[in-house]
Design an enzyme around this catalytic site. Structure first.
Site, PDB file in Angstrom:
ATOM      1  N   GLU A 162       0.842  -1.212   0.000  1.00 25.78           N
ATOM      2  CA  GLU A 162       0.000   0.000   0.000  1.00 25.78           C
ATOM      3  C   GLU A 162       0.870   1.253   0.000  1.00 25.78           C
ATOM      4  OE1 GLU A 162      -1.461   1.800   3.456  1.00 25.78           O
ATOM      5  OE2 GLU A 162      -1.002   0.112   4.774  1.00 25.78           O
ATOM      6  N   LYS A 182      -3.420  -1.539  15.151  1.00 22.41           N
ATOM      7  CA  LYS A 182      -2.792  -0.664  16.139  1.00 22.41           C
ATOM      8  C   LYS A 182      -3.624  -0.522  17.397  1.00 22.41           C
ATOM      9  CE  LYS A 182      -1.060   2.028  12.504  1.00 22.41           C
ATOM     10  NZ  LYS A 182      -2.115   1.466  11.682  1.00 22.41           N
TER      11      LYS A 182
HETATM   12  N1  PSU Z   1      -0.708   0.997   9.057  1.00 26.97           N
HETATM   13  C1  PSU Z   1       0.399   1.734   9.230  1.00 26.97           C
HETATM   14  N2  PSU Z   1       0.398   3.009   8.789  1.00 26.97           N
HETATM   15  C2  PSU Z   1      -0.686   3.518   8.137  1.00 26.97           C
HETATM   16  C3  PSU Z   1      -1.858   2.728   7.958  1.00 26.97           C
HETATM   17  C4  PSU Z   1      -1.803   1.475   8.436  1.00 26.97           C
HETATM   18  O1  PSU Z   1       1.372   1.276   9.782  1.00 26.97           O
HETATM   19  O2  PSU Z   1      -0.605   4.668   7.716  1.00 26.97           O
HETATM   20  C5  PSU Z   1      -3.016   3.244   7.152  1.00 26.97           C
HETATM   21  C6  PSU Z   1      -3.451   2.115   6.212  1.00 26.97           C
HETATM   22  O3  PSU Z   1      -3.376   2.603   4.897  1.00 26.97           O
HETATM   23  C7  PSU Z   1      -4.874   1.806   6.605  1.00 26.97           C
HETATM   24  C8  PSU Z   1      -5.310   3.157   7.068  1.00 26.97           C
HETATM   25  O4  PSU Z   1      -5.621   1.303   5.543  1.00 26.97           O
HETATM   26  O5  PSU Z   1      -4.197   3.614   7.838  1.00 26.97           O
HETATM   27  C9  PSU Z   1      -6.584   3.110   7.865  1.00 26.97           C
HETATM   28  O6  PSU Z   1      -7.144   4.391   7.901  1.00 26.97           O
HETATM   29  P1  PSU Z   1      -8.628   4.603   8.459  1.00 26.97           P
HETATM   30  O7  PSU Z   1      -8.527   4.277   9.922  1.00 26.97           O
HETATM   31  O8  PSU Z   1      -8.921   6.054   8.191  1.00 26.97           O
HETATM   32  O9  PSU Z   1      -9.495   3.655   7.704  1.00 26.97           O
END
Ligand code: PSU
Ligand code: MN
Length: 323
Positions: free
Chosen positions: A25, A160
């Protein structure tokens, strides 16, 4: 080729020849880490995948198409853009494409691209999930429903601890997404190795995992002679492994920083798609970069495992025909 989908030649060739490919990603790069560590990490993940005999395919939106595989220049452009790049989940894709915005795909956006390209394995740091306080905000990442409908395995270090992890585990169950622990019985908490929650199944080697993944794929495509193939049965899998022990962050330190960051976010009324990047950046600052170090190392470890899994799949008998 479809005008909205652009698969890099090297990636397409590998797919044509049934050679292993691993999707990556780009939100992790543009929004998840600061410059220049983000570019270094993007390059590191790609090179670890190559070392293990697979082809990396970093996904982003560039010049009006969903790009599967970037060249060195494009990766750098994306890393330099940082948060100027749009954070692209499923709901953002139509506008990012039509307006030719530069976009960094989230887990959800990358899953869509991987599925469309025919890539079965995707490695990242951690997935999005159910946010703390979901009872009020209803903030649940689109990563979860996307995982439920994409026939792709996502390798990560869990979710996380900025999230409500028990609620995230429950949602994974509701969506029917198998959580497979790679050499672990515990659902990891991203920066730390154990969330106190379990996994659905444990595997101890890539070939064992590949057989289970093949069975999942076959469930989506098989049927008795008169049954209609039901692609609604497509579903993804989460493969989790903990951050390497020597790079684990201190749980109390992360939790204290997370609470502070969450309070700040509330005071500043930061929510929606801005929340995850804000929390990540604040936690990195509040832990003097310790969380960032863990983040890089666990992502690296996941890229390596992603490549090993993709290699195992490519060697699995009946993978291409049966699944
Ligand atoms: N994991 C990481 N760093 C990130 C993310 C995940 O270590 O930046 C990102 C991923 O792209 C995941 C997104 O899909 O955060 C989720 O965002 P939200 O909670 O707005 O869906
Ligand atoms: Mn959200």
């Amino acid at each position: 080729m479809h005008p909205l989908l652009h698969i890099r030649d090297e990636v397409q060739l590998a797919l044509d020849q049934d050679r292993p490919v691993v999707a990556l990603e780009s939100t992790l790069i543009a929004h998840g880490m600061p410059w220049p560590q983000n570019l270094e990490t993007g390059r590191l993940l790609e090179s670890r995948i190559r070392d293990k005999g697979a082809v990396p395919a970093t996904v982003a939106v560039l010049n009006g198409s969903l790009r599967v595989g970037l060249d060195a220049e494009e990766l750098e452009q994306l890393a330099r853009s940082g948060t100027d790049a749009l954070k692209v989940s499923r709901r953002d894709l139509p506008f990012a494409l039509a307006e030719k915005r530069m976009g960094a795909t989230t887990v959800a956006g990358t899953l869509m691209a991987a599925h469309l390209a025919g890539i079965s394995v995707f490695a990242t740091g951690g997935i999005g999930g159910v946010h703390r306080g979901w009872q009020q905000s209803l903030d649940i990442s689109a990563d979860l429903p996307e995982l439920a409908r994409s026939p792709v395995a996502v390798v990560c270090a869990g979710a996380k601890s900025i999230l409500d992890l028990p609620a995230t585990r429950e949602q994974l169950e509701t969506y029917g997404i198998p959580v497979c622990g790679y050499r672990t019985d515990a659902f990891p908490a991203f920066y730390t190795r154990d969330s106190g929650l379990g996994v659905d199944a444990r595997v101890d080697d890539p070939a064992q995992w590949a057989r289970a993944f093949r069975a999942q794929r076959m469930l989506a495509t098989m049927g008795a002679p008169h049954a209609r193939p039901n692609t609604r049965n497509y579903g993804g899998m989460l493969v989790v492994q903990p951050v390497p022990a020597e790079h684990e962050a201190e749980a109390e330190r992360i939790e204290a920083a997370t609470r502070l960051a969450l309070e700040e976010a509330e005071k500043k009324a930061i929510g929606g798609k801005a929340l995850t990047p804000f929390l990540l950046a604040r936690i990195a600052a509040l832990t003097d970069g310790a969380s960032l170090q863990s983040n890089v190392r666990l992502a690296e470890n996941n890229a390596i495992l992603g490549a090993q899994l993709a290699v195992a799949l490519s060697k699995l008998e009946g993978w291409e025909e049966g699944a």
